[in-house]
Design a protein around this motif. Structure first.
Motif, mmCIF file in Angstrom:
data_model
loop_
_atom_site.group_PDB
_atom_site.id
_atom_site.type_symbol
_atom_site.label_atom_id
_atom_site.label_comp_id
_atom_site.label_asym_id
_atom_site.label_seq_id
_atom_site.Cartn_x
_atom_site.Cartn_y
_atom_site.Cartn_z
ATOM 1 N N LYS A 69 21.126 69.424 9.475
ATOM 2 C CA LYS A 69 19.751 69.722 9.281
ATOM 3 C C LYS A 69 18.932 68.578 8.946
ATOM 4 N N PHE A 70 17.913 68.212 9.290
ATOM 5 C CA PHE A 70 16.987 67.173 8.984
ATOM 6 C C PHE A 70 15.872 67.707 8.108
ATOM 7 N N ARG A 71 15.336 66.646 6.910
ATOM 8 C CA ARG A 71 14.262 67.164 6.399
ATOM 9 C C ARG A 71 13.304 65.658 6.097
ATOM 10 N N GLY A 72 12.033 66.002 6.489
ATOM 11 C CA GLY A 72 11.207 64.727 6.546
ATOM 12 C C GLY A 72 9.975 65.029 5.648
ATOM 13 N N THR A 73 9.133 63.921 5.766
ATOM 14 C CA THR A 73 8.196 64.117 4.791
ATOM 15 C C THR A 73 7.011 65.121 5.193
ATOM 16 N N ASN A 74 7.107 66.081 6.164
ATOM 17 C CA ASN A 74 6.213 67.140 6.682
ATOM 18 C C ASN A 74 7.138 68.278 6.896
ATOM 19 N N GLY A 75 8.369 68.404 6.370
ATOM 20 C CA GLY A 75 9.126 69.647 6.516
ATOM 21 C C GLY A 75 10.771 69.593 6.860
ATOM 22 N N GLU A 76 11.379 70.423 7.184
ATOM 23 C CA GLU A 76 12.619 70.301 7.668
ATOM 24 C C GLU A 76 13.143 71.291 8.793
ATOM 25 N N SER A 77 14.101 70.882 9.523
ATOM 26 C CA SER A 77 14.426 71.632 10.655
ATOM 27 C C SER A 77 15.617 72.831 10.353
ATOM 28 N N THR A 78 15.512 73.550 11.229
ATOM 29 C CA THR A 78 16.675 74.511 11.138
ATOM 30 C C THR A 78 17.860 73.783 11.074
ATOM 31 N N LEU A 79 19.160 74.776 10.770
ATOM 32 C CA LEU A 79 20.223 74.201 10.741
ATOM 33 C C LEU A 79 21.010 74.058 12.084
ATOM 34 N N PHE A 80 21.396 72.892 12.606
ATOM 35 C CA PHE A 80 22.044 72.786 14.209
ATOM 36 C C PHE A 80 23.239 72.691 14.026
ATOM 37 N N THR A 81 24.050 73.211 15.067
ATOM 38 C CA THR A 81 25.601 73.036 15.118
ATOM 39 C C THR A 81 25.796 71.702 15.485
ATOM 40 N N PHE A 82 26.540 70.978 14.994
ATOM 41 C CA PHE A 82 26.835 69.536 15.444
ATOM 42 C C PHE A 82 28.115 69.544 16.457
ATOM 43 N N LYS A 83 29.210 70.112 16.027
ATOM 44 C CA LYS A 83 30.329 70.184 17.026
ATOM 45 C C LYS A 83 31.368 71.110 16.247
ATOM 46 N N LYS A 84 31.981 71.750 16.766
ATOM 47 C CA LYS A 84 33.193 72.480 16.324
ATOM 48 C C LYS A 84 34.620 71.712 16.483
ATOM 49 N N GLY A 85 35.444 71.238 15.499
ATOM 50 C CA GLY A 85 36.400 70.635 15.673
ATOM 51 C C GLY A 85 36.342 69.123 15.980
ATOM 52 N N LEU A 86 36.687 68.171 14.892
ATOM 53 C CA LEU A 86 36.722 66.777 15.223
ATOM 54 C C LEU A 86 38.029 66.076 14.938
ATOM 55 N N ASP A 87 38.567 65.254 15.678
ATOM 56 C CA ASP A 87 39.744 64.609 15.276
ATOM 57 C C ASP A 87 39.646 63.370 14.602
ATOM 58 N N LYS A 88 40.717 62.912 13.892
ATOM 59 C CA LYS A 88 40.585 61.766 13.179
ATOM 60 C C LYS A 88 40.404 60.477 14.202
ATOM 61 N N GLY A 89 39.179 59.867 13.676
ATOM 62 C CA GLY A 89 38.685 58.561 14.278
ATOM 63 C C GLY A 89 37.888 58.794 15.444
ATOM 64 N N GLU A 90 37.499 60.243 15.826
ATOM 65 C CA GLU A 90 36.650 60.755 16.819
ATOM 66 C C GLU A 90 35.019 60.181 16.535
ATOM 67 N N VAL A 91 34.650 59.609 17.949
ATOM 68 C CA VAL A 91 33.195 59.402 17.832
ATOM 69 C C VAL A 91 32.516 60.339 18.449
ATOM 70 N N THR A 92 31.542 60.920 17.999
ATOM 71 C CA THR A 92 30.811 62.065 18.844
ATOM 72 C C THR A 92 29.358 61.906 18.531
ATOM 73 N N THR A 93 28.671 62.231 19.703
ATOM 74 C CA THR A 93 26.817 61.802 19.745
ATOM 75 C C THR A 93 26.362 63.156 20.139
ATOM 76 N N MET A 94 25.418 63.694 19.588
ATOM 77 C CA MET A 94 24.641 64.835 20.070
ATOM 78 C C MET A 94 23.116 64.574 19.947
ATOM 79 N N ASN A 95 22.601 65.169 20.962
ATOM 80 C CA ASN A 95 20.963 65.036 20.961
ATOM 81 C C ASN A 95 20.300 66.355 20.517
ATOM 82 N N TYR A 96 19.243 66.210 19.613
ATOM 83 C CA TYR A 96 18.485 67.271 19.344
ATOM 84 C C TYR A 96 16.914 66.986 19.604
ATOM 85 N N GLU A 97 16.322 67.855 20.050
ATOM 86 C CA GLU A 97 14.528 67.871 20.265
ATOM 87 C C GLU A 97 14.218 68.891 19.318
#
Length: 129
Positions: free
Chosen positions: A33-61
């Motif tokens: 979730k992101f918080r800013g000077t004018n409010g905050e976002s809803t809670l978004f799912t990033f990812k289910k399951g992450l391996d040791k050393g894994e690099v994961t990128t997600m986009n949110y609009e």
């Protein structure tokens, strides 16, 4: 007149690198979730399951929340030992936030708030305390 076209949208690109230490992986779901000077976002799912050393990128609009001030991460597995090495966030292709352990504002495992008081942070680890 289409009112949705008047609402300013921002693109957030989030990259999380999981730590390479033993037990840093997770089978649980990471949310953000992101918080800013004018409010905050809803809670978004990033990812289910992450391996040791894994690099994961997600986009949110999302509707503009103003200047980013805090980032919230949540893990749905209470007994999990997931740890990240770095978190970086780019907003609208230009503002880069890169966190270190000094950015940890509040920790109540499995929840953590990262503070964005400065443009650049270096986030090395947070569940190692």
């Amino acid at each position: 007149m289409n009112l949705s076209s008047l609402v300013q949208q921002s693109k957030y690109v989030v990259t999380i690198t999981t730590s390479t230490s033993n037990g840093a992986n997770t089978k649980g779901t990471i949310s953000i979730k992101f918080r800013g000077t004018n409010g905050e976002s809803t809670l978004f799912t990033f990812k289910k399951g992450l391996d040791k050393g894994e690099v994961t990128t997600m986009n949110y609009e999302l509707t503009s929340i103003g200047t980013l001030t805090q980032v919230y991460l949540e893990l749905d597995e209470l007994a999990d030992t997931w740890r990240f090495a770095t978190v970086s966030i780019t907003v609208d292709g230009s503002d880069l936030f890169y966190f270190d352990k000094s950015a940890v504002l509040y920790t109540d495992i499995p929840n953590i708030w990262l503070n964005c008081n400065f443009l650049f942070f270096f986030l090395s680890l947070f569940f190692f305390f």
